[in-house]
Design a protein around this motif. Structure first.
Motif, short mmCIF file in Angstrom:
data_model
loop_
_atom_site.label_atom_id
_atom_site.label_comp_id
_atom_site.label_asym_id
_atom_site.label_seq_id
_atom_site.Cartn_x
_atom_site.Cartn_y
_atom_site.Cartn_z
N GLU A 36 40.32 50.71 42.86
CA GLU A 36 39.74 51.70 41.96
C GLU A 36 39.94 53.13 42.45
OE1 GLU A 36 38.76 50.71 39.23
OE2 GLU A 36 37.91 48.71 39.36
N ARG A 37 39.98 53.29 43.76
CA ARG A 37 40.00 54.65 44.30
C ARG A 37 40.90 54.69 45.53
NH1 ARG A 37 39.76 59.61 42.35
NH2 ARG A 37 38.48 61.06 43.56
N SER A 38 42.17 54.46 45.34
CA SER A 38 43.10 54.34 46.45
C SER A 38 43.33 55.65 47.19
CB SER A 38 44.45 53.81 45.95
OG SER A 38 45.00 54.68 44.97
N CYS A 39 42.92 56.77 46.57
CA CYS A 39 43.20 58.07 47.19
C CYS A 39 42.10 58.53 48.13
CB CYS A 39 43.41 59.13 46.11
SG CYS A 39 41.98 59.40 45.05
N CYS A 40 41.03 57.77 48.28
CA CYS A 40 39.96 58.21 49.18
C CYS A 40 39.76 57.22 50.32
CB CYS A 40 38.66 58.47 48.43
SG CYS A 40 37.77 57.00 47.91
N GLU A 41 39.15 57.70 51.38
CA GLU A 41 38.92 56.90 52.58
C GLU A 41 37.83 55.87 52.34
OE1 GLU A 41 40.45 56.16 56.08
OE2 GLU A 41 40.51 58.32 55.82
#
Length: 233
Positions: A193-198
């Motif tokens: 869902e949110r591959s761009c955040c850690e």
């Protein structure tokens, strides 16, 4: 010079600002994630419908009534108040200022996103603070667009609440409480869902099994382990 309390103002004459039910306001450290170890003013809001079995603050679960149950002095106690106090944005900013100045403010709970935080987060950012909201993701987000959002998703808990897609879409980081290896499925969802955040993994409790699961899952999913920081005061 002490800051005057709005409690002395008749309700009919009080400013029509948004209000939030505060259970505690204190100095501390951000416990985990990107900001871990950062000195901060920590604001805890009352109310949480998620009912996680491992929660260490079930006193924050009851939804507040319209009645104040605590004084401002009680809000600053180490364990917080036995209840809450409704505070306007103006009054809450005054209490933040009365504490030792810190550039970072963490708003948590309970579940802080049960409440409209747009005025508060905008005002904190305008005064030069960095502002972080920690949410379980079960309530619609009402925060300033520039506020840092920490999503600590709580899936399949006794409260029956669903983690909203909007919380994943908006998150700046995901901090997942891990109890055992089965929690790897929620790491996979966060990555999808949110591959761009850690994604940070923190043990659900201090049991060796939870820490071992964090280590194993972090290795297999390329995540980071974040052990809670403890305030020395």
């Amino acid at each position: 010079m002490s800051t005057p309390s709005t409690a002395a103002i008749p309700a009919s004459l009080r400013p029509t600002e948004s209000v939030v039910p505060v259970q505690q306001i204190t100095e501390g450290l951000v416990p985990y994630g990107t900001w871990a170890g950062m000195p901060a003013v920590i604001i805890r809001l009352q109310g949480c419908p998620v009912a996680c079995p491992w929660c260490d603050q079930p006193n924050l679960w009851p939804l507040p009534t319209h009645e104040d149950l605590a004084s401002e002095e009680e809000l600053e106690q180490p364990g917080g108040a036995n209840g809450w106090r409704w505070l306007t944005t103006t009054r809450l900013l005054a209490l933040v200022e009365s504490l030792q100045a810190h550039p970072h403010v963490l708003i948590t709970g309970g579940e802080p996103c049960l409440w409209d935080l747009r005025d508060l987060t905008r005002a904190l950012l305008n005064r030069g603070s960095t502002c972080q909201v920690e949410t379980s993701g079960v309530a619609p987000l009402q925060i300033d667009p520039d506020c840092w959002l920490t999503l600590s998703p709580k899936h399949q808990q006794p409260g029956g609440m669903q983690v909203l897609q909007g919380a994943y879409n908006r998150a700046n980081e995901v901090v997942l409480c891990v109890g055992d290896h089965s929690d790897g499925r929620w790491i996979d969802r966060a990555g999808k869902e949110r591959s761009c955040c850690e994604v940070f993994l923190t043990p659900r409790d201090d049991l060796p099994e939870a820490r071992a699961a964090c280590w194993s899952l972090a290795r297999s999913r390329s995540c980071r382990v974040s052990l809670p920081m403890v305030y020395p005061g």
